[in-house]
Write a protein that holds these residues in place. Structure first.
Motif, mmCIF file in Angstrom:
data_model
loop_
_atom_site.group_PDB
_atom_site.id
_atom_site.type_symbol
_atom_site.label_atom_id
_atom_site.label_comp_id
_atom_site.label_asym_id
_atom_site.label_seq_id
_atom_site.Cartn_x
_atom_site.Cartn_y
_atom_site.Cartn_z
ATOM 1 N N ASN A 1 69.548 -30.332 -30.168
ATOM 2 C CA ASN A 1 70.979 -30.058 -30.149
ATOM 3 C C ASN A 1 71.353 -28.991 -31.181
ATOM 4 O OD1 ASN A 1 71.117 -31.346 -32.658
ATOM 5 N ND2 ASN A 1 71.900 -33.278 -31.811
ATOM 6 N N GLU A 2 72.634 -28.658 -31.243
ATOM 7 C CA GLU A 2 73.079 -27.586 -32.127
ATOM 8 C C GLU A 2 72.899 -27.930 -33.601
ATOM 9 O OE1 GLU A 2 77.052 -26.514 -31.095
ATOM 10 O OE2 GLU A 2 76.486 -25.661 -29.146
ATOM 11 N N ALA A 3 72.833 -29.216 -33.908
ATOM 12 C CA ALA A 3 72.613 -29.652 -35.288
ATOM 13 C C ALA A 3 71.141 -29.600 -35.674
ATOM 14 C CB ALA A 3 73.162 -31.064 -35.482
ATOM 15 N N GLY A 4 70.272 -29.261 -34.707
ATOM 16 C CA GLY A 4 68.840 -29.189 -34.982
ATOM 17 C C GLY A 4 68.105 -30.495 -34.779
ATOM 18 N N GLU A 5 68.800 -31.528 -34.314
ATOM 19 C CA GLU A 5 68.144 -32.804 -34.056
ATOM 20 C C GLU A 5 67.341 -32.706 -32.758
ATOM 21 O OE1 GLU A 5 71.229 -36.113 -35.712
ATOM 22 O OE2 GLU A 5 71.883 -34.927 -33.976
ATOM 23 N N ILE A 6 66.155 -33.310 -32.771
ATOM 24 C CA ILE A 6 65.260 -33.237 -31.610
ATOM 25 C C ILE A 6 65.129 -34.619 -30.982
ATOM 26 C CG2 ILE A 6 62.899 -32.728 -30.847
ATOM 27 C CD1 ILE A 6 62.718 -30.720 -33.140
ATOM 28 N N PHE A 7 65.144 -34.653 -29.657
ATOM 29 C CA PHE A 7 65.044 -35.906 -28.918
ATOM 30 C C PHE A 7 63.942 -35.798 -27.860
ATOM 31 C CE2 PHE A 7 69.336 -35.241 -30.398
ATOM 32 C CZ PHE A 7 69.679 -36.451 -30.968
ATOM 33 N N HIS A 8 63.188 -36.875 -27.741
ATOM 34 C CA HIS A 8 62.185 -36.976 -26.676
ATOM 35 C C HIS A 8 62.889 -37.524 -25.442
ATOM 36 C CE1 HIS A 8 58.616 -39.347 -24.844
ATOM 37 N NE2 HIS A 8 58.579 -38.105 -24.412
ATOM 38 N N THR A 9 62.847 -36.777 -24.334
ATOM 39 C CA THR A 9 63.599 -37.159 -23.145
ATOM 40 C C THR A 9 62.740 -37.633 -21.979
ATOM 41 O OG1 THR A 9 63.617 -34.929 -22.167
ATOM 42 C CG2 THR A 9 65.337 -35.442 -23.782
ATOM 43 N N TYR A 10 61.472 -37.199 -21.935
ATOM 44 C CA TYR A 10 60.654 -37.534 -20.766
ATOM 45 C C TYR A 10 59.183 -37.264 -21.070
ATOM 46 C CZ TYR A 10 58.966 -37.531 -15.905
ATOM 47 O OH TYR A 10 58.288 -37.811 -14.741
ATOM 48 N N SER A 11 58.314 -38.042 -20.454
ATOM 49 C CA SER A 11 56.874 -37.766 -20.449
ATOM 50 C C SER A 11 56.306 -38.233 -19.119
ATOM 51 C CB SER A 11 56.143 -38.489 -21.587
ATOM 52 O OG SER A 11 56.335 -37.845 -22.820
ATOM 53 N N CYS A 12 55.236 -37.588 -18.676
ATOM 54 C CA CYS A 12 54.536 -38.056 -17.484
ATOM 55 C C CYS A 12 53.041 -37.817 -17.669
ATOM 56 C CB CYS A 12 55.050 -37.377 -16.217
ATOM 57 S SG CYS A 12 54.883 -35.574 -16.191
ATOM 58 N N PHE A 13 52.270 -38.602 -16.952
ATOM 59 C CA PHE A 13 50.816 -38.581 -17.103
ATOM 60 C C PHE A 13 50.153 -38.809 -15.740
ATOM 61 C CE2 PHE A 13 52.919 -40.555 -20.733
ATOM 62 C CZ PHE A 13 52.511 -39.745 -21.786
ATOM 63 N N ALA A 14 48.829 -38.668 -15.723
ATOM 64 C CA ALA A 14 48.036 -38.998 -14.529
ATOM 65 C C ALA A 14 48.610 -38.321 -13.281
ATOM 66 C CB ALA A 14 47.949 -40.520 -14.370
ATOM 67 N N ARG A 15 48.830 -39.076 -12.197
ATOM 68 C CA ARG A 15 49.337 -38.477 -10.962
ATOM 69 C C ARG A 15 50.767 -37.966 -11.100
ATOM 70 N NH1 ARG A 15 46.768 -39.276 -6.124
ATOM 71 N NH2 ARG A 15 48.193 -37.620 -5.476
ATOM 72 N N GLY A 16 51.448 -38.349 -12.178
ATOM 73 C CA GLY A 16 52.771 -37.812 -12.432
ATOM 74 C C GLY A 16 52.751 -36.322 -12.693
ATOM 75 N N LEU A 17 51.574 -35.780 -13.038
ATOM 76 C CA LEU A 17 51.425 -34.342 -13.279
ATOM 77 C C LEU A 17 51.227 -33.563 -11.989
ATOM 78 C CD1 LEU A 17 48.885 -34.593 -16.248
ATOM 79 C CD2 LEU A 17 51.369 -34.415 -16.406
ATOM 80 N N ASP A 18 50.946 -34.271 -10.928
ATOM 81 C CA ASP A 18 50.562 -33.640 -9.664
ATOM 82 C C ASP A 18 51.595 -32.619 -9.179
ATOM 83 O OD1 ASP A 18 48.450 -34.263 -7.310
ATOM 84 O OD2 ASP A 18 50.401 -33.814 -6.435
ATOM 85 N N MET A 19 52.868 -32.961 -9.311
ATOM 86 C CA MET A 19 53.917 -32.099 -8.765
ATOM 87 C C MET A 19 54.020 -30.767 -9.493
ATOM 88 S SD MET A 19 57.288 -34.100 -10.147
ATOM 89 C CE MET A 19 57.456 -34.579 -11.875
ATOM 90 N N MET A 20 53.433 -30.662 -10.696
ATOM 91 C CA MET A 20 53.492 -29.404 -11.442
ATOM 92 C C MET A 20 52.334 -28.464 -11.124
ATOM 93 S SD MET A 20 55.807 -31.259 -12.938
ATOM 94 C CE MET A 20 55.013 -32.539 -13.892
ATOM 95 N N ASN A 21 51.457 -28.849 -10.209
ATOM 96 C CA ASN A 21 50.336 -27.998 -9.839
ATOM 97 C C ASN A 21 50.631 -27.338 -8.494
ATOM 98 O OD1 ASN A 21 47.751 -27.082 -8.737
ATOM 99 N ND2 ASN A 21 46.856 -28.112 -10.499
ATOM 100 N N ALA A 22 51.076 -26.074 -8.543
ATOM 101 C CA ALA A 22 51.473 -25.375 -7.311
ATOM 102 C C ALA A 22 50.314 -25.202 -6.346
ATOM 103 C CB ALA A 22 52.076 -24.017 -7.661
ATOM 104 N N ALA A 23 49.090 -25.002 -6.860
ATOM 105 C CA ALA A 23 47.937 -24.807 -5.970
ATOM 106 C C ALA A 23 47.713 -26.037 -5.099
ATOM 107 C CB ALA A 23 46.693 -24.493 -6.788
#
Length: 245
Positions: free
Chosen positions: A182-204
């Motif tokens: 955010n604008e105050a410089g605070e960082i937040f973890h919003t999402y993570s995925c693993f295993a087959r959850g990564l599948d959709m990011m592989n265009a090939a």
């Protein structure tokens, strides 16, 4: 390849339109899922993670490059390896040229691995990559975000990977983590995925799914056994780096 039914163009159009209806259903479900993903609660990042980059120390905040969103690709590259995981590299080849497009939508992208920065830079040069890549060898980032495991944890046989749903099959495993600043410089973890959850990011893979043969990984020792580093597909090339160390 099994024997396929051969039909007239009109019959094919009818069959294709029936499939199109299912594809539209999937699109609608995917859009609802994306809404649910964005609605997830956030966790404030209280640790001051410091990484080793090619030009010295950088913080997690630095990786945002002044933008509010950051996508981190956890690339498997143990300190004693000479190359990154061939499967993670398969993904990296796909997102290498996406960085400017993501930046246009207020999003930065970086890769993080345990290997020392010098090894990361050497491999990055070999592959012709330009995305930010830093070493987390001096902090707990990989462990905190669920992609690095100790020998004792592996020995338990407990499913600790992918939010405790998947057995650990190695000390280094792949993943993606997303953060907001955010604008105050605070960082937040919003999402993570693993295993087959990564599948959709592989265009090939998505392109292969359009073809008659698909991924045709059946019968292999493991599904991605066929994958090589991009410069190792030639017959005379040396053996590909193993993603299992």
């Amino acid at each position: 390849m099994p024997q396929h039914q051969i039909v007239s163009r009109e019959q094919w159009i009818a069959a294709r339109k029936a499939l199109l209806a299912h594809e539209k259903e999937l699109t609608q479900v995917r859009e609802r899922l994306a809404d649910e993903r964005r609605a997830l609660p956030w966790v404030k990042v209280d640790k001051n993670y410091v990484f080793d980059g090619p030009d010295g120390k950088v913080t997690l905040g630095d990786l945002f490059r002044g933008r509010p969103q950051l996508v981190v690709q956890h690339v498997m590259f143990a300190p004693d390896w000479d190359a990154a995981c061939k499967s993670c590299s398969f993904w990296a080849d796909g997102y290498e040229r996406m960085v400017p497009h993501l930046a246009a939508r207020d999003t930065s992208m970086a890769a993080v691995s345990l290997a020392p920065s010098a090894k990361l830079e050497a491999f990055k040069t070999r592959m012709g990559w330009t995305f930010d890549w830093v070493s987390s060898g001096g902090n707990d980032f990989n462990r905190d975000y669920g992609v690095t495991f100790s020998s004792d944890e592996i020995a338990t046989g407990q499913p600790m990977y992918n939010f405790g749903t998947t057995p650990i099959y190695g000390p280094e495993l792949p993943g993606i983590s997303v953060f907001y600043r955010n604008e105050a410089g605070e960082i937040f973890h919003t999402y993570s995925c693993f295993a087959r959850g990564l599948d959709m990011m592989n265009a090939a893979y998505q392109y292969l799914d359009l073809t008659p043969l698909g991924r045709h990984e059946e019968g292999l020792p493991y599904p991605m056994d066929w994958v090589r580093l991009r410069d190792q597909y030639e017959p005379q090339a040396t053996k590909a780096a193993c993603c299992h160390g």
